[in-house]
Design a protein around this motif. Structure first.
Motif, short mmCIF file in Angstrom:
data_model
loop_
_atom_site.label_atom_id
_atom_site.label_comp_id
_atom_site.label_asym_id
_atom_site.label_seq_id
_atom_site.Cartn_x
_atom_site.Cartn_y
_atom_site.Cartn_z
N LEU A 230 -12.68 14.96 1.82
CA LEU A 230 -11.99 16.25 1.90
C LEU A 230 -11.33 16.41 3.26
O LEU A 230 -10.17 16.83 3.37
CB LEU A 230 -12.97 17.39 1.64
CG LEU A 230 -12.43 18.81 1.92
CD1 LEU A 230 -11.30 19.16 0.96
CD2 LEU A 230 -13.56 19.83 1.82
N ASN A 231 -12.07 16.11 4.32
CA ASN A 231 -11.54 16.22 5.68
C ASN A 231 -10.33 15.31 5.86
O ASN A 231 -9.28 15.72 6.37
CB ASN A 231 -12.63 15.87 6.69
CG ASN A 231 -12.38 16.44 8.08
OD1 ASN A 231 -13.31 16.63 8.86
ND2 ASN A 231 -11.14 16.71 8.43
N PHE A 232 -10.46 14.06 5.40
CA PHE A 232 -9.35 13.12 5.52
C PHE A 232 -8.14 13.62 4.73
O PHE A 232 -6.99 13.48 5.16
CB PHE A 232 -9.77 11.73 5.02
CG PHE A 232 -9.45 10.63 5.99
CD1 PHE A 232 -8.20 10.55 6.60
CD2 PHE A 232 -10.40 9.68 6.31
CE1 PHE A 232 -7.90 9.54 7.49
CE2 PHE A 232 -10.12 8.66 7.21
CZ PHE A 232 -8.87 8.59 7.80
N SER A 233 -8.39 14.22 3.58
CA SER A 233 -7.31 14.72 2.74
C SER A 233 -6.50 15.79 3.45
O SER A 233 -5.25 15.80 3.41
CB SER A 233 -7.87 15.26 1.43
OG SER A 233 -6.84 15.76 0.61
N LYS A 348 1.95 6.04 1.04
CA LYS A 348 2.50 6.71 -0.13
C LYS A 348 1.44 7.36 -1.01
O LYS A 348 1.75 8.13 -1.90
CB LYS A 348 3.30 5.70 -0.97
CG LYS A 348 4.52 5.11 -0.26
CD LYS A 348 5.54 6.19 0.07
CE LYS A 348 6.81 5.61 0.68
NZ LYS A 348 7.81 6.66 0.99
N GLY A 349 0.18 7.03 -0.73
CA GLY A 349 -0.92 7.58 -1.51
C GLY A 349 -2.04 6.58 -1.61
O GLY A 349 -2.02 5.53 -0.96
N LEU A 350 -3.05 6.90 -2.42
CA LEU A 350 -4.21 6.03 -2.55
C LEU A 350 -4.66 5.94 -4.00
O LEU A 350 -4.31 6.77 -4.84
CB LEU A 350 -5.39 6.54 -1.70
CG LEU A 350 -5.20 6.61 -0.20
CD1 LEU A 350 -4.84 8.03 0.22
CD2 LEU A 350 -6.44 6.15 0.55
N GLU A 355 -17.18 4.09 -8.95
CA GLU A 355 -18.01 5.24 -8.60
C GLU A 355 -17.37 6.13 -7.55
O GLU A 355 -17.53 7.35 -7.56
CB GLU A 355 -19.38 4.76 -8.11
CG GLU A 355 -20.30 4.23 -9.19
CD GLU A 355 -20.76 5.31 -10.14
OE1 GLU A 355 -21.22 6.36 -9.67
OE2 GLU A 355 -20.64 5.11 -11.36
N VAL A 356 -16.64 5.53 -6.63
CA VAL A 356 -16.04 6.31 -5.55
C VAL A 356 -15.04 7.35 -6.06
O VAL A 356 -14.80 8.37 -5.41
CB VAL A 356 -15.36 5.38 -4.51
CG1 VAL A 356 -14.18 4.63 -5.13
CG2 VAL A 356 -14.91 6.16 -3.29
N ALA A 357 -14.48 7.11 -7.25
CA ALA A 357 -13.45 8.01 -7.78
C ALA A 357 -13.96 9.44 -7.96
O ALA A 357 -13.18 10.40 -7.85
CB ALA A 357 -12.91 7.47 -9.10
N PRO A 364 -5.11 15.50 -3.73
CA PRO A 364 -3.74 15.26 -4.19
C PRO A 364 -3.13 13.94 -3.77
O PRO A 364 -2.18 13.47 -4.42
CB PRO A 364 -2.96 16.44 -3.57
CG PRO A 364 -3.78 16.87 -2.39
CD PRO A 364 -5.19 16.64 -2.80
N GLU A 365 -3.64 13.30 -2.73
CA GLU A 365 -3.05 12.04 -2.29
C GLU A 365 -3.48 10.85 -3.15
O GLU A 365 -2.92 9.76 -3.03
CB GLU A 365 -3.38 11.77 -0.81
CG GLU A 365 -4.85 11.51 -0.51
CD GLU A 365 -5.65 12.78 -0.29
OE1 GLU A 365 -6.77 12.68 0.23
OE2 GLU A 365 -5.16 13.88 -0.65
N PHE A 366 -4.48 11.06 -4.02
CA PHE A 366 -4.93 9.99 -4.90
C PHE A 366 -4.16 10.02 -6.21
O PHE A 366 -4.05 11.07 -6.85
CB PHE A 366 -6.44 10.11 -5.16
CG PHE A 366 -7.27 9.57 -4.03
CD1 PHE A 366 -7.72 8.26 -4.04
CD2 PHE A 366 -7.56 10.37 -2.94
CE1 PHE A 366 -8.47 7.76 -2.99
CE2 PHE A 366 -8.32 9.88 -1.88
CZ PHE A 366 -8.76 8.57 -1.90
N PHE A 367 -3.63 8.87 -6.62
CA PHE A 367 -2.86 8.76 -7.85
C PHE A 367 -3.78 8.94 -9.06
O PHE A 367 -4.94 8.50 -9.05
CB PHE A 367 -2.16 7.41 -7.95
CG PHE A 367 -1.19 7.15 -6.82
CD1 PHE A 367 -0.34 8.14 -6.35
CD2 PHE A 367 -1.11 5.90 -6.23
CE1 PHE A 367 0.56 7.90 -5.32
CE2 PHE A 367 -0.22 5.63 -5.20
CZ PHE A 367 0.61 6.64 -4.75
#
Length: 452
Positions: A230-233, A348-350, A355-357, A364-367
């Motif tokens: 969350l912090n990184f996001s 451009k995103g990640l 499990e990490v998903a 929002p940066e994760f496809f």
């Protein structure tokens, strides 16, 4: 939204300065650098670290920058000259704390101040502040300068904006993280980050977040993992909005303050250290920093009062390399293997698979799908993978991280056609061709894939 930081002004006394990262080499920094002897809060007198052998240790571990040391220039000019000279000898940059420089000064007055030390090639910019707060963030200050009280962001904004207004100058500021125990909302934290971006004339967005920490005895529970991402996001969002490079901190140990002297700490291992570095690089970080570089004696104390010089820091209170010196050396070798490409990339995103998903599904940066350009799908084992999806001058770059911090994992990437691709990592530099790329990564390890 992009921020125009530059007013096309130059500090005449340091026209030859190379700003950290501007030469395509990733800054690898340590916080709390070599210093002359001083007395700690517990009355312990430290050794004299301004010696060649300590700078050699720092260089040998792969560091190229010191972002903070225990001096103010006008109070300790000779210590700064000694430190800058040693740093220059060992190809290490260094930020200087110079409180003579204040808003309202002319260009010539500022240049005259900086001329005192800008002759050193190691001079990398001016240190402004670490972990300033606001009246609203954080609500709970436990663990953050309880003795000092709040250091308000507004105290430093004008000075930072002044320093960063010069093209050839960087004003270094490092920001607070958000943890679940701070009793603050994400809106509070976003407002805090936004205030920095809009009022400091910022060129970088530096922050620290230590998920394997004393606050969580025994490692990283799910709440800590969620807040780490969350912090990184949030940092990622505002770095994009204001066109800033992300610099992040890696924890070298865990016992940061005497506040927690009665709590036994969790000490991150090598795989966990690698994971912290590699997830940062997957997020597109352009600077990696470690805290602490030199272990403060008070941080070496166990709850029973005995000394453990190996529990934190790159160099321990016993003046010897710690386990984190070795961990950092391995991680920094990985950085140096890939930084030429990563420093030229735009995130451009990640992608998260496995499990990490579950920790990042709402970020929002994760496809939504495990695909990006040529990459069609990803197959991994249980713990999964984080993949940074980047653009390097039109070419696709994938930074593939093993999320498992305990064992190796096999990761299979399926492309939409036949491609030649380049694999880069510490100890790996090879080219392959195919519709599938299969990699086996050690615990917390990563590989960069450049698709031609």
């Amino acid at each position: 939204m992009e921020q125009n930081n530059s007013s096309k002004k130059m500090i005449e006394s340091c026209r030859d300065i190379v700003l950290p990262g501007s030469n395509g080499v990733m800054p690898i920094a340590g916080y709390f650098g070599p210093h002359r002897p001083f007395v700690t809060a517990t009355g312990h007198s430290t050794p004299d670290y301004l010696e060649d052998k300590y700078y050699q240790m720092i260089e040998d571990a792969g560091f190229n920058l010191i972002c903070y040391t225990e001096y103010i220039y006008e109070q300790n000019p000779q210590e700064y000259h000694d430190a800058l000279a040693l740093a220059e000898k060992h190809h290490i940059g260094m930020f200087v704390i110079d409180q003579r420089i204040k808003p309202g000064m002319t260009d010539c007055e500022i240049s005259d101040c900086i001329a005192d030390y800008s002759k050193y090639k190691s001079f990398a910019g001016l240190y402004i502040a670490d972990e300033p707060s606001t009246n609203n963030f954080p609500q709970k200050l436990e663990g953050f300068d309880q003795q000092l009280g709040r250091r308000l962001m507004s105290w430093y904004a004008k000075n930072s904006k002044l320093v960063n207004s010069y093209d050839n100058m960087l004003g270094y500021v490092n920001l607070l993280p958000i943890y679940h125990w701070m009793e603050a909302t994400t809106e509070d934290y976003e407002n805090y980050i936004k205030e920095y971006c809009e009022t400091f004339g910022a060129k970088i967005l530096s922050y620290d977040h230590y998920p394997f920490c004393v606050y969580y005895e025994g490692g990283m529970p799910e709440t800590a993992m969620q807040y780490y991402f969350l912090n990184f996001s949030i940092i990622y969002k505002y770095a994009k909005l204001y066109n800033l490079d992300i610099w992040t901190f890696i924890q070298a140990g865990g016992n940061w303050a005497s506040t927690f002297k009665d709590v036994e700490i969790y000490e991150p291992n090598c795989a966990e250290t690698l994971w912290l570095v590699n997830t940062s690089l997957a997020y597109g970080a352009k600077g990696i920093q470690y805290f602490p570089l030199i272990q403060v004696y008070d941080m070496s104390l166990r709850p029973d009062g005995t000394v453990d010089s190996d529990r934190s820091g790159i160099i321990g209170a016993d003046c010897k390399p710690t386990r984190y010196w070795h961990f950092a050396k391995e991680a920094n070798a990985q950085i140096k293997a890939v930084d030429e490409i990563l420093m030229a990339c735009e995130s451009k995103g990640l992608i998260a698979v496995g499990e990490v998903a579950k920790y990042v599904e709402d970020l929002p940066e994760f496809f939504a799908e495990a695909s990006y350009r040529e990459l069609q799908s990803v197959d991994t084992e249980k713990e999964g993978t984080i993949i940074g999806c980047l653009d390097c001058q039109g070419k696709t770059v994938l930074y593939v991280v093993n999320h498992d911090r305990e064992k190796d994992q096999n990761i299979k990437l399926q492309f939409d056609d036949m491609y030649t691709y380049h694999l880069l990592a510490a100890g790996c530099d090879e080219q392959q061709t195919g519709t599938v790329c299969e990699v086996s990564l050690g615990a917390g390890a990563a590989v960069l894939i450049l698709i031609d």
